[in-house]
Each structure stands twice: as structure tokens, then as C-alpha cells.
Design an enzyme around this catalytic site. Structure first.
Site, short mmCIF file in Angstrom:
data_model
loop_
_atom_site.label_atom_id
_atom_site.label_comp_id
_atom_site.label_asym_id
_atom_site.label_seq_id
_atom_site.Cartn_x
_atom_site.Cartn_y
_atom_site.Cartn_z
N GLU A 1 28.83 -5.79 43.43
CA GLU A 1 28.92 -5.92 41.98
C GLU A 1 29.03 -4.51 41.37
OE1 GLU A 1 25.56 -6.85 38.53
OE2 GLU A 1 25.03 -6.77 40.65
N ILE B 1 28.09 -1.97 38.56
CA ILE B 1 27.08 -1.84 37.51
C ILE B 1 27.53 -0.74 36.55
CG2 ILE B 1 24.67 -1.28 37.00
CD1 ILE B 1 23.84 -2.57 39.56
N ASP C 1 16.45 6.00 50.97
CA ASP C 1 17.28 7.20 50.73
C ASP C 1 17.27 7.50 49.23
OD1 ASP C 1 18.98 9.32 51.18
OD2 ASP C 1 20.76 8.12 51.57
P1 ADP Z 1 28.11 7.14 49.27
O1 ADP Z 1 27.67 6.01 50.18
O2 ADP Z 1 29.46 7.66 49.63
O3 ADP Z 1 27.07 8.21 49.10
P2 ADP Z 1 27.30 5.83 46.79
O4 ADP Z 1 26.96 4.43 47.16
O5 ADP Z 1 26.15 6.77 46.60
O6 ADP Z 1 28.34 6.45 47.82
O7 ADP Z 1 28.20 5.77 45.48
C1 ADP Z 1 28.84 6.92 44.92
C2 ADP Z 1 28.74 6.91 43.39
O8 ADP Z 1 29.35 5.72 42.90
C3 ADP Z 1 27.30 6.86 42.91
O9 ADP Z 1 26.75 8.11 42.69
C4 ADP Z 1 27.40 6.06 41.63
O10 ADP Z 1 27.69 6.93 40.55
C5 ADP Z 1 28.58 5.16 41.84
N1 ADP Z 1 28.16 3.79 42.22
C6 ADP Z 1 27.58 3.40 43.38
N2 ADP Z 1 27.37 2.07 43.41
C7 ADP Z 1 27.84 1.60 42.24
C8 ADP Z 1 27.93 0.30 41.66
N3 ADP Z 1 27.49 -0.78 42.30
N4 ADP Z 1 28.48 0.18 40.42
C9 ADP Z 1 28.95 1.27 39.77
N5 ADP Z 1 28.90 2.52 40.26
C10 ADP Z 1 28.36 2.69 41.48
#
Ligand code: ADP
Length: 292
Positions: A98, A100, A201
Site C-alpha cells: 500500500e 502511504i 531496523d
Molecule cells: P529500501 O528497502 O531500499 O531501504 P525503503 O523501504 O526504506 O527502501 O523505502 C525508501 C523510501 O520510500 C522511504 O524512505 C520512504 O520515503 C518511501 N516509502 C517506503 N515505503 C513507502 C510506502 N509504503 N508508501 C510511500 N512511501 C514509502
């Protein structure tokens, strides 16, 4: 055509979830992730966030992230993106969840966040570990159930990462000796607490403020562990307001002496950083082990 820019397996996951292919309104690739490619996908039938990477050594990485998101979400304490699906195809892995939307930080955000993390940590299990092994960043994380936190921390957190660091020449036998001496002291240092459901994490890049001003956490490495692991990690690179810790302490106070233990907890993420990224993280590791 926007659709052609989106990796086909991502469209397939969305199709399988909805039962049809939605009209795509926008596809925006994101920076900011430490390891994966990522994108926001807005459709006429809902918004999605996708991540993808090459598969090499990462088999199961995203299905385990999905499992972790579901575990945290089902605790019902703090907003977590709903998992949509994961796939491994043609040498690449994909995860869709989803989307967010983020909003502005408002007064009270940190207090709510601290309290919600404390409530999450009250979700317990009869052993330390997790029903699945998963990943920390792109490195495997073993979660074999154990009765003792210290045994679990040594065997499944510190030792495997230290071994990777030694094998790649980033840590030497002097550091290993210091770790071995530290291991004998840990039983007297950590309080005997029940295992807590952890994000695993919790650094400043893995939470956001939602449109309605509430915290959401994502990108977890879930397991049942000592709750000081999450709090220590939140302090490692900063970005968390003092009100977060005050609210946490009010809801679920830590045993005295936690500041000192935070450094020990952070040996794990620091070793992970030694193994994943360039930089002088090994100096921080040496500094901590020399103090105990
Ligand atoms: P990685 O696994 O490469 O570290 P992340 O899961 O931390 O990536 O996601 C990278 C960036 O994307 C986050 O810092 C956040 O700003 C954005 N993000 C992550 N998940 C979501 C989400 N479900 N909805 C909107 N933005 C997201």
C-alpha cells in the site's frame, strides 16, 4: 504509455491483488532507499508503493519483508503499509505494498510514536527469534528460536556479521578477541526481559508521518528480541525527538542502565553497516568493544 515503464511483475502483483488491471494514473521512481529501486504508482483503484532489485543472494528477501509487514500490522498498534504481494522473476525480486502518503509533522506526533512503539513492544512471545529467517538490509538474518536473549544476540546477530567482516578483511583477530571477551559479560549486562515484537531496523529512514499526522513504520526486519534493540537503533543515526523516548518510558519503562546497553545493541547494526557500506563503521565497533 506509463504502463510500459512499470516492471511487468509489479503490474502482475497489482492485477492479482485487485483481480483486474487498474488504470494507471502516474508512476514516479523514488530515490532515498538505501538498497533497492522504488516507485510510487497511482492508479484509479488505489495507490501502491513498489520496490525491486536484482535477485542475487536476495532470494526470499521481499516475501520475508511482506511477512514482517503483516506481522507488525496484525499487532494493530502502529500503522504499517499493507502488503500487496511479492514475486521473483527473471533474476529480479519485486515487492508491492500500500502507498502511504506523507503529511506534516504536528504537535503530538513524537508522543504518539513513542507510545505506539512501546505498545508494539508489549507484544511478546515465549522465545527470542521468529518463525522465519529474514534479512537485515540485503544480508540474511537468522531467527532460530532461543530461550536466552544473550545466546540469541551472540549466535544469530553478532557472530554471523563479525564473521562476514573478518572474511572480507574488514575486522582482524584483535577485534574478534575483544568480541569473545565481551560475550562472557553480556549475561550480567542485559536485564532478563520478555521478548518483544521488534521492527528490527528502526532508523530515521524507516518511519514517516502520515497525512493525518500519525506515525507509520516500514522496511522492517521483524523478530522477537530485546526491545532495547529498536530504541538503540533509533538513536544510532538520530532523527528521533526526545519526546519519543519520554512517551515510550511512560508507557513501558526501560530497566536502569539502558544507555550503556544501547551501545552494545548497536554493535549489530554497526557490523551490518561495516559489511554493506563503505565508511569508518569498524572504528565505531572497535570503540564500543574496547569499552567493555
Ligand atoms: P529500501 O528497502 O531500499 O531501504 P525503503 O523501504 O526504506 O527502501 O523505502 C525508501 C523510501 O520510500 C522511504 O524512505 C520512504 O520515503 C518511501 N516509502 C517506503 N515505503 C513507502 C510506502 N509504503 N508508501 C510511500 N512511501 C514509502
Amino acid at each position: 504509455m506509463i504502463d510500459q515503464k512499470i516492471p511487468a511483475p509489479v503490474l502482475e502483483i497489482i492485477h492479482n491483488y485487485l483481480g483486474f488491471s487498474p488504470e494507471i494514473l502516474s508512476f514516479e521512481e523514488k530515490g532515498g532507499g538505501s538498497i533497492n529501486s522504488a516507485a510510487s504508482i497511482r492508479t484509479a483503484s488505489g495507490n501502491f508503493f513498489a520496490k525491486w532489485n536484482t535477485l542475487q543472494g536476495r532470494e526470499g528477501m521481499f516475501s520475508e519483508e511482506l511477512y514482517g509487514l503483516e506481522k507488525l500490522g496484525s499487532a494493530g498498534e502502529i500503522r504499517v503499509p499493507k502488503g500487496i504481494g511479492a514475486a521473483e522473476k527473471e533474476g529480479r525480486c519485486f515487492l508491492v505494498m500500500e502507498h502511504i502518503d506523507s503529511g506534516d509533522f504536528e504537535i503530538g506526533f513524537w508522543e504518539i510514536f513513542g507510545r505506539k512503539m512501546a505498545l508494539l513492544h508489549k507484544h511478546s512471545h515465549n522465545q527470542f527469534g521468529f518463525e522465519h529467517d529474514n534479512f537485515i538490509g540485503s544480508l540474511p538474518q537468522k531467527n532460530t528460536f532461543s530461550d536466552s536473549w544473550v545466546d540469541f544476540f551472540i549466535k544469530y546477530r553478532l557472530e554471523p556479521q563479525l564473521k562476514i567482516a573478518v572474511d572480507s578483511g574488514k575486522a582482524d583477530s584483535i577485534v574478534v578477541k575483544k568480541f569473545e571477551s565481551l560475550y562472557t559479560k553480556l549475561d550480567d549486562i542485559f536485564p532478563k526481559e520478555k521478548p518483544s515484537l521488534l521492527h528490527g531496523d528502526l532508523w530515521g529512514g524507516n518511519f514517516m508521518c502520515t497525512l493525518d499526522g500519525n506515525p507509520a513504520i516500514f522496511d522492517p526486519a521483524v523478530y522477537y528480541g530485546n526491545r532495547e534493540m529498536d530504541l538503540a537503533m533509533s538513536r544510532l543515526f538520530g532523527g528521533f525527538d526526545p519526546e519519543f523516548y519520554d512517551a515510550y518510558q511512560e508507557e513501558f519503562p526501560l530497566e536502569p542502565g539502558f544507555e550503556k546497553r544501547f551501545d552494545l545493541c548497536n554493535l549489530y547494526p554497526l557490523l551490518v553497516h561495516v559489511n554493506l557500506f563503505p565508511g569508518s563503521y569498524i572504528q565505531s565497533v572497535k570503540h564500543i568493544v574496547s569499552r567493555f
